[in-house]
Design a protein around this motif. Sequence first.
Motif, PDB file in Angstrom:
ATOM      1  N   ASN A  77       0.890  -0.984   0.135  1.00  8.53           N
ATOM      2  CA  ASN A  77       0.187   0.137   0.057  1.00  8.53           C
ATOM      3  C   ASN A  77       0.990   1.292   0.102  1.00  8.53           C
ATOM      4  N   ARG A  81       0.257   3.640  -3.163  1.00  8.40           N
ATOM      5  CA  ARG A  81      -0.614   4.928  -2.937  1.00  8.40           C
ATOM      6  C   ARG A  81      -0.409   6.320  -3.670  1.00  8.40           C
ATOM      7  N   ALA A 206      -8.052   1.160   0.203  1.00  9.50           N
ATOM      8  CA  ALA A 206      -7.590  -0.003  -0.241  1.00  9.50           C
ATOM      9  C   ALA A 206      -8.709  -1.063  -0.145  1.00  9.50           C
ATOM     10  N   GLN A 211      -6.185  -3.232   5.310  1.00  8.89           N
ATOM     11  CA  GLN A 211      -5.046  -2.699   4.559  1.00  8.89           C
ATOM     12  C   GLN A 211      -5.176  -1.159   4.564  1.00  8.89           C
ATOM     13  N   ALA A 215      -2.049   1.411   5.682  1.00  6.40           N
ATOM     14  CA  ALA A 215      -1.624   2.209   4.821  1.00  6.40           C
ATOM     15  C   ALA A 215      -1.834   3.562   5.305  1.00  6.40           C
TER      16      ALA A 215
END
Length: 229
Positions: A77, A81, A206, A211, A215
């Motif tokens: 992530n 991102r 996510a 997740q 992140a």
Amino acid sequence: MKLSADLSAFADRLGHAFRRPELLIRALTHSSLSSSTRPDNQRLEFLGDRVLGLVMAEALLSADQAASEGQLAPRFNALVRRETCAAVARDLGLGEVLKLGRSEMMSGGRRKEALLADAMEAVIAAVYIDGGFEAARGLVLRHWGGRIGAVEADSRDAKTALQEWAQARGLNPPRYVELAREGPDHAPRFTIAARLETGQEAQAEAGAKRQAEQAAAHALLSRLVQDET
């Protein structure tokens, strides 16, 4: 079709010689400048996001063959991102060649994180269509390489690390707030904010809550550590 001098220089920085230059032009065209004869980069962005994800997943699995899914997810992530994609775009000078409509240009579109990230993903897709997966993989590994090493070095669970940071400063543990849930039930997208009682926060998106929380924690912790240095 030949690329202009500035686009040729950008392609050189990418490290890819386009056989179909129109793909690069499309990848750099924002919807504010699109028309019936000038397609924008949104469809390429959709594809590029998936190509980037596959390359990153493959790279992380190869780099740490003992890591669990729970360890790999926050690293993944962090690498795919929006903030990371925009940072790579800035390193490449993508904003300078981004094709924008007048209103978007006047509002500082060349510096907007979302526009840079979306265009970077579209460029990955353009390279993938033009040269195949190996070309796209090479592009990603060239320009994300240092970041892959950095995220491997910081392999602790991000939520645990953020909680330890807060407790060391006499703060309550961070809170994780679901800001949005989009998409169908079989493929949801969650937007989560990691928040401290000081008001500092970071957001992440996510396909699973855990997740997204990891992140968001990673993004907030990175920002806090950077502010202290």
